[in-house]
Design a protein around this motif. Structure first.
Motif, mmCIF file in Angstrom:
data_model
loop_
_atom_site.group_PDB
_atom_site.id
_atom_site.type_symbol
_atom_site.label_atom_id
_atom_site.label_comp_id
_atom_site.label_asym_id
_atom_site.label_seq_id
_atom_site.Cartn_x
_atom_site.Cartn_y
_atom_site.Cartn_z
ATOM 1 N N PHE A 76 0.742 -1.158 -0.001
ATOM 2 C CA PHE A 76 -0.001 -0.016 -0.003
ATOM 3 C C PHE A 76 0.798 1.127 0.038
ATOM 4 O O PHE A 76 1.752 1.287 0.861
ATOM 5 N N PHE A 77 0.913 1.924 -1.037
ATOM 6 C CA PHE A 77 1.758 3.148 -1.237
ATOM 7 C C PHE A 77 1.001 4.595 -1.799
ATOM 8 O O PHE A 77 -0.233 4.058 -2.252
ATOM 9 N N SER A 78 1.569 5.486 -1.680
ATOM 10 C CA SER A 78 1.130 6.842 -2.148
ATOM 11 C C SER A 78 2.186 7.286 -3.065
ATOM 12 O O SER A 78 3.189 7.401 -2.616
ATOM 13 N N SER A 82 7.125 10.471 0.305
ATOM 14 C CA SER A 82 8.586 10.496 0.047
ATOM 15 C C SER A 82 9.173 9.059 0.535
ATOM 16 O O SER A 82 10.128 8.709 0.194
ATOM 17 N N HIS A 83 8.593 8.382 1.701
ATOM 18 C CA HIS A 83 9.109 7.193 2.154
ATOM 19 C C HIS A 83 8.815 5.977 1.062
ATOM 20 O O HIS A 83 9.465 5.087 0.950
ATOM 21 N N THR A 122 2.175 5.001 5.213
ATOM 22 C CA THR A 122 2.600 4.587 3.865
ATOM 23 C C THR A 122 4.243 4.636 3.748
ATOM 24 O O THR A 122 4.669 5.800 4.350
ATOM 25 N N PRO A 123 4.727 3.580 3.225
ATOM 26 C CA PRO A 123 4.344 2.378 2.819
ATOM 27 C C PRO A 123 4.090 1.395 3.951
ATOM 28 O O PRO A 123 4.700 1.448 4.896
ATOM 29 N N THR A 124 3.108 0.683 3.391
ATOM 30 C CA THR A 124 2.887 -0.558 4.400
ATOM 31 C C THR A 124 2.583 -1.585 3.519
ATOM 32 O O THR A 124 2.075 -1.857 2.337
ATOM 33 N N VAL A 137 4.827 -4.837 7.359
ATOM 34 C CA VAL A 137 5.783 -3.941 7.356
ATOM 35 C C VAL A 137 5.232 -2.454 7.176
ATOM 36 O O VAL A 137 4.901 -2.378 6.119
ATOM 37 N N GLU A 138 5.516 -1.642 8.289
ATOM 38 C CA GLU A 138 5.347 -0.092 7.886
ATOM 39 C C GLU A 138 6.419 0.585 7.738
ATOM 40 O O GLU A 138 7.577 0.455 8.391
#
Length: 156
Positions: A76-78, A82-83, A122-124, A137-138
């Motif tokens: 799961f991302f956006s 930036s991460h 995010t990310p997860t 994992v986050e």
């Protein structure tokens, strides 16, 4: 006064040209995109040709895979995170090396995923098996953490 008007007209024409070129480039990228819509945010459009974001899955397809009981790695991302921009290029080659399919869900485009999967950041990355969450994992995890997750959870 004429010089100012000419400079102003040139600036307006340059901005118009930039807008036209951007729209043409976006239209080309949007052909056959995995989101099944052309109503995407610019940050998502910018990732359409990024090699690290080629496993996009839609929410219903992810839910169906999880419900099937098979092992599923959901990421799961956006595209504005930036991460995520730092982690994805590190994580995807590790997954590829280990032969692991990672299904990527864009939470910027599919906001309901935040609640559906209890995403807090995010990310997860979540591993599902038998329809249930097994582990997650986050954040921008170190490579060693990612490898441990894949080897000890996903490939167990």
């Amino acid at each position: 006064m004429k010089k100012l008007a000419i400079v102003g007209a040139v600036v307006v024409l340059l901005f118009a040209a930039i807008i036209v070129l951007t729209n043409m480039k976006n239209a080309d990228k949007l052909k056959d995109n995995p989101y099944e819509t052309e109503e995407l945010r610019q940050s998502t459009i910018d990732l359409l040709d990024d090699k690290n974001y080629q496993n996009i899955i839609l929410p219903d397809a992810l839910a169906d895979k999880i419900a099937s009981g098979e092992g599923v790695v959901g990421y799961f991302f956006s595209p504005e995170c930036s991460h995520c921009k730092n982690y994805t290029p590190k994580m995807m080659p590790i997954a590829k090396d280990l032969g692991i399919q990672v299904d990527q869900l864009n939470v910027l485009e599919f906001q309901e995923a935040w609640n559906t999967y209890n995403i807090t950041a995010t990310p997860t990355m979540i591993y599902f098996e038998n329809g249930e969450e097994v582990a997650r994992v986050e954040g921008d995890a170190p490579d060693a953490t990612t490898r441990d997750f894949f080897n000890n959870i996903v490939l167990k």
